[in-house]
Design a protein around this motif. Sequence first.
Motif, PDB file in Angstrom:
ATOM      1  N   ILE A  14       0.784  -1.248   0.024  1.00  0.00           N
ATOM      2  CA  ILE A  14      -0.001   0.114   0.005  1.00  0.00           C
ATOM      3  C   ILE A  14       0.777   1.193  -0.069  1.00  0.00           C
ATOM      4  N   GLY A  15       2.019   1.321   0.804  1.00  0.00           N
ATOM      5  CA  GLY A  15       2.944   2.237   0.934  1.00  0.00           C
ATOM      6  C   GLY A  15       3.398   2.607  -0.430  1.00  0.00           C
ATOM      7  N   VAL A  16       3.983   1.631  -1.200  1.00  0.00           N
ATOM      8  CA  VAL A  16       4.616   1.833  -2.474  1.00  0.00           C
ATOM      9  C   VAL A  16       3.580   2.154  -3.489  1.00  0.00           C
ATOM     10  N   PHE A  17       2.354   1.943  -3.539  1.00  0.00           N
ATOM     11  CA  PHE A  17       1.355   2.340  -4.504  1.00  0.00           C
ATOM     12  C   PHE A  17       1.043   3.950  -4.236  1.00  0.00           C
ATOM     13  N   LEU A  18       1.088   4.142  -2.839  1.00  0.00           N
ATOM     14  CA  LEU A  18       0.678   5.491  -2.724  1.00  0.00           C
ATOM     15  C   LEU A  18       1.739   6.574  -2.636  1.00  0.00           C
TER      16      LEU A  18
END
Length: 232
Positions: A14-18
């Motif tokens: 999720i952090g990477v996509f954000l």
Amino acid sequence: MKSKYIFGIIVIAIGVFLLLNSTEIIDLNLGYLFRNFWPLILVFLGIVSMFNHSNSKSGGLILLTIGVLLQLRILDVFNIFEYASYWPVLLIIVGVWIMFSNRTNPNKEYNFKKGKLNLDTKDKIKTIGAFSGSDLKNVSQDFKGGSIVVAFGEVNLDLREANISQDEITIDIVVAFGEVDIIIPEGWNVEIKGVPVFGDWRNRTNNRSSNPESPTLVVDCVIVFGEVVIKN
């Protein structure tokens, strides 16, 4: 794979996509994705539970089924709620599932406080609470853990007169819109781990520091809109 690693991978992804979205490397409409594909969270948790919980796969199957049906409804592929005249079939399926999946087979009833506890002497528990409540008391002197699955219900398990002969045992718990309360002796160590999704677990035991000479109860749980409480 342990639940904490799976949860960590999810958070990292999720952090990477954000990060990619905020730096405009990719263009994602996060609001659209969440509104239209949030049931995939239940699907993922169901699959994880089926493979991660060795003692019980029923709870994972429930989450997987609910997630798939909700996702198909959102995508306008299939809406089970349109077939209102056939909803009693769900009750029939649940009834058959309860009859053949709940194998605790208590030996007798034990009066305790306000209600009645089903007294069980088996070394392993396998309890399913679906759309109902259940009060259990296990007095096995060689308790080896087991599994508890709750869907729209509540299970209360009393282990104060049970005994663990091994260094460590595990209870796998899957809760979907329900609650599990476990009462244990004060001398036991407690380790709680798992994946909470709009849920919570609480360790309310008096013995918070681990004693290497005492047995350890490991509670591995998946919680979706529910709660797991361990207490003395």
